[in-house]
Each structure stands twice: as structure tokens, then as C-alpha cells.
Design a protein around this motif. Structure first.
Motif, PDB file in Angstrom:
ATOM      1  N   UNK A   1       6.103  -2.973   3.855  1.00 40.82           N
ATOM      2  CA  UNK A   1       4.646  -2.935   3.803  1.00 40.82           C
ATOM      3  C   UNK A   1       4.181  -1.746   2.978  1.00 40.82           C
TER       4      UNK A   1
ATOM      5  N   UNK B   1      -4.166  -1.376  15.407  1.00 42.52           N
ATOM      6  CA  UNK B   1      -4.066  -2.355  14.331  1.00 42.52           C
ATOM      7  C   UNK B   1      -3.627  -3.683  14.921  1.00 42.52           C
TER       8      UNK B   1
ATOM      9  N   UNK C   1      -3.445  -2.189   4.702  1.00 39.61           N
ATOM     10  CA  UNK C   1      -2.113  -2.715   4.420  1.00 39.61           C
ATOM     11  C   UNK C   1      -2.164  -3.929   3.507  1.00 39.61           C
ATOM     12  N   UNK C   2      -1.128  -4.056   2.695  1.00 38.38           N
ATOM     13  CA  UNK C   2      -0.881  -5.292   1.979  1.00 38.38           C
ATOM     14  C   UNK C   2      -0.187  -6.289   2.902  1.00 38.38           C
ATOM     15  N   UNK C   3       0.060  -7.505   2.387  1.00 36.98           N
ATOM     16  CA  UNK C   3       0.696  -8.535   3.207  1.00 36.98           C
ATOM     17  C   UNK C   3       2.206  -8.382   3.321  1.00 36.98           C
TER      18      UNK C   3
ATOM     19  N   UNK D   1       2.849 -13.344   9.196  1.00 36.51           N
ATOM     20  CA  UNK D   1       3.029 -13.266   7.744  1.00 36.51           C
ATOM     21  C   UNK D   1       1.897 -12.517   7.041  1.00 36.51           C
ATOM     22  N   UNK D   2       1.281 -11.611   7.758  1.00 39.51           N
ATOM     23  CA  UNK D   2       0.228 -10.791   7.170  1.00 39.51           C
ATOM     24  C   UNK D   2       0.508  -9.321   7.426  1.00 39.51           C
ATOM     25  N   UNK D   3      -0.167  -8.493   6.654  1.00 41.74           N
ATOM     26  CA  UNK D   3      -0.082  -7.061   6.911  1.00 41.74           C
ATOM     27  C   UNK D   3      -0.922  -6.688   8.118  1.00 41.74           C
ATOM     28  N   UNK D   4      -0.900  -5.414   8.479  1.00 36.19           N
ATOM     29  CA  UNK D   4      -1.675  -4.933   9.612  1.00 36.19           C
ATOM     30  C   UNK D   4      -3.141  -4.760   9.213  1.00 36.19           C
ATOM     31  N   UNK D   5      -4.017  -5.094  10.154  1.00 34.26           N
ATOM     32  CA  UNK D   5      -5.452  -4.912   9.932  1.00 34.26           C
ATOM     33  C   UNK D   5      -5.991  -3.883  10.915  1.00 34.26           C
TER      34      UNK D   5
END
Lengths: 117, 113
Positions: free
Chosen positions: A91, B36, A108-110, B41-45
Motif C-alpha cells: 500500500x 480507518x 491510501x491507494x488501492x 480489494x481496496x486501500x484503507x479509508x
């Protein structure tokens, strides 16, 4: 605003091969991070840049991992040679924060999912 | 050294019920605390953060968290959970004087209809 961009999304390589990941942070963000997220664990910081200088790389396996952030914008993370235990999601994140004070959140990116066979 | 503990690997609740995800931390000095969320399949938000001020912090999607200095805790709460809240939640801590952000191992939240 555009988010953090990472490529590729997925990569499968054999052990002992090399691989590189690319990250483009949010425009204007001074701080860039690379995290390793192994399945079932929280993200672990590999390296943190402030502009193009390294702030923390204490958990980066420097015998095989390297990272650079030329011109203080884009960054690449390289693994050479890869081991089976490097299988993880990598990440990239960026934040506005310029110094130790302030609590700017990370964006963050994916991520890039790496599988080493 | 700083650390974060999320004592529950999984939390299961029914839709409409209150949701609580626990987090305790260890850090030298005063902390910055964050929550977060990560969807598959995604980054952290980013959800919310505590830096200073009111101990109750409100964030995105109806979530809030309560900072308790004496118990070194920062539990995430939502009064009425939705099925769409099902995800992986991470607590993170940073010392005010340091750059390094440390994450917990995460808690998987499942909200059943």
C-alpha cells in the motif's frame, strides 16, 4: 481531488525474480509512505518519505527492498530478489503533514497485490 | 515503542443494533489516534481522528469514537449499524512527537440483515 494512484493492481512472480511498484501521491502531499499488509495483519510501515528525503526506513529489509522518491513526487518500491514471504499487498499512502506536529490523515491507494510462487 | 491492540478479530451485529469496535494503545506521551476502514480489494479509508479537545470524536458515515486517556482506549462506535458497514476496521496511533503511525491487526465487522 484525485486519489493516490498505484500500479500494477496485481503481480505474480516466481521467487528470486524482481518486481517494482509505482505510486503517484495526491498533488501537494509532502509525505509518502509504503506499507506492507500481509493477509490477516495490519499494515506495516516499510518506508516513509518527507518530500524526497527518507524519514524512516527502519523496517525495510534493505538487502532486498529499495525505494526512491525522485523530485519529491512519484515513488517506486522494488524487491530484488523476491521471497515467498514477500507475498502481500503493498500500500502506498500520502499525507499533507510537513512535520511532527499536526495530525493529517493518510490517504491510501488501492494497493498492489503481490503473489510470489 | 508504540503499539495498538484490537482485542476482537471479529464483531458480528444485527442491522440496526449498536456497533462497537475496541482499541487500546500504548505510546510515549500524548497520542494522535485514528480509525480507518478497508473494503475488499481496496486501500484503507480514513474515518476519524483524535488529536486534542473533546474526547468524543465524530467522523464519516455516522461513526464516532471516544478517547479515554486513563484506560488508553479509543473505541469506535456507531449507534445503528448498516449491512454496508461490514468491512475490516483498523485503529492506529502516533505519538505527537513522532512521525511513525502504527496500526492494529484489524477487526472484521459483519452486520447481518
Amino acid at each position: 481531488e484525485a486519489g493516490v494512484a498505484q500500479s500494477p493492481r496485481y503481480k505474480i512472480i516466481e521467487k528470486r525474480q524482481s518486481v517494482a511498484f509505482w505510486c503517484n501521491p495526491i498533488s501537494g502531499h509532502a509525505t509518502l509512505y509504503w506499507y506492507q499488509q500481509i493477509l490477516g495483519q495490519g499494515p506495516k510501515l516499510l518506508i516513509q518519505f518527507q518530500n524526497n528525503g527518507v524519514v524512516d526506513d527502519s523496517q525495510l529489509p534493505k538487502d532486498r527492498f529499495s525505494a526512491e522518491r525522485l523530485k519529491g513526487v512519484d515513488s517506486t518500491l522494488k524487491i530484488q530478489p523476491a521471497k515467498l514471504e514477500d507475498s502481500a499487498v503493498y500500500l502506498c499512502a500520502s499525507s499533507l503533514e510537513m512535520g511532527r506536529t499536526g495530525g493529517s490523515p493518510l490517504h491510501f491507494g488501492n494497493g498492489t497485490r503481490l503473489t510470489v510462487t | 515503542a508504540q503499539s495498538v491492540a484490537q482485542p476482537e478479530d471479529q464483531v458480528n451485529v444485527a442491522e440496526g443494533n449498536p456497533l462497537t469496535v475496541k482499541c487500546t494503545y500504548s505510546v510515549s506521551g500524548n497520542p494522535y489516534l485514528f480509525w480507518y476502514v478497508q473494503y475488499p480489494n481496496r486501500g484503507l479509508q480514513f474515518l476519524l481522528k483524535y488529536i486534542t479537545g473533546d474526547n468524543l470524536v465524530k467522523g464519516s458515515y455516522g461513526f464516532e469514537a471516544e478517547f479515554n486517556k486513563s484506560q488508553t482506549s479509543f473505541h469506535l462506535k456507531k449507534p445503528s449499524a448498516l449491512v454496508s458497514d461490514s468491512a475490516l476496521y483498523f485503529c492506529a496511533v502516533r505519538a505527537l512527537w513522532d512521525y511513525k503511525l502504527s496500526f492494529g491487526a484489524g477487526t472484521t465487522v459483519t452486520v447481518r440483515a
